[in-house]
Design a protein around this motif. Structure first.
Motif, PDB file in Angstrom:
ATOM      1  N   ALA A   1       0.833  -1.205   0.000  1.00 60.25           N
ATOM      2  CA  ALA A   1       0.000   0.000   0.000  1.00 60.25           C
ATOM      3  C   ALA A   1       0.863   1.249   0.000  1.00 60.25           C
ATOM      4  N   SER A   2       1.980   1.209   0.738  1.00 59.31           N
ATOM      5  CA  SER A   2       2.873   2.374   0.781  1.00 59.31           C
ATOM      6  C   SER A   2       3.536   2.617  -0.568  1.00 59.31           C
ATOM      7  N   SER A   3       3.948   1.552  -1.237  1.00 57.56           N
ATOM      8  CA  SER A   3       4.659   1.726  -2.504  1.00 57.56           C
ATOM      9  C   SER A   3       3.724   2.086  -3.657  1.00 57.56           C
ATOM     10  N   THR A   4       2.475   1.639  -3.600  1.00 59.28           N
ATOM     11  CA  THR A   4       1.526   1.952  -4.675  1.00 59.28           C
ATOM     12  C   THR A   4       0.668   3.166  -4.356  1.00 59.28           C
ATOM     13  N   GLY A   5       0.618   3.547  -3.082  1.00 54.79           N
ATOM     14  CA  GLY A   5      -0.217   4.681  -2.686  1.00 54.79           C
ATOM     15  C   GLY A   5      -1.699   4.342  -2.684  1.00 54.79           C
TER      16      GLY A   5
END
Length: 131
Positions: free
Chosen positions: A81-85
């Motif tokens: 979730a952090s890397s894809t936003g």
């Protein structure tokens, strides 16, 4: 017994009625774990040393495996979730449960279950020697 019930009631009330996303619930959650660990460690290692049976050892390994697996799934979802936003594509447990916790009665249930579950984990003692 009575002291634990009183402390649990106070902690449950704090976790239920404190403003969400404030420092108070975070401090309670961060304080309960180390205190419970210290008290349990002291109790278990100073008073008695339980001998585990083979099924108990297997149970410990099973629960440890389940816990590590769930931690890795949560960490993976958080990193994705952090890397894809996108919290929707890779939701963490927090994202899934957050809408339910907007209701005070649901927070009360979760706080009670969390505290009772923790108490059941740390109140291991032979009969007649309970804390």
């Amino acid at each position: 017994g009575r002291v634990a019930a009183a402390v649990g009631s106070v902690l449950g009330a704090i976790l239920t009625f404190a403003p969400r996303y404030s420092a108070v619930p975070v401090m309670v959650v961060c304080a309960v774990g180390p205190v419970a660990l210290f008290l349990t460690w002291y109790h278990v290692h100073k008073r008695y040393r339980p001998r585990l049976t083979a099924p108990q050892r297997r149970s410990i390994h099973l629960w440890l495996g389940v816990t590590v697996f769930l931690l890795l799934v949560e960490f993976g979802a958080y990193m994705a979730a952090s890397s894809t936003g996108s919290d929707e594509r890779f939701p963490t447990i927090t994202v899934l449960f957050d809408p339910m916790l907007d209701h005070t009665w649901v927070r009360a249930i979760f706080a009670s279950l969390w505290l009772l579950g923790g108490w059941s984990l740390v109140s291991v003692a032979p009969a007649g020697d309970a804390p």
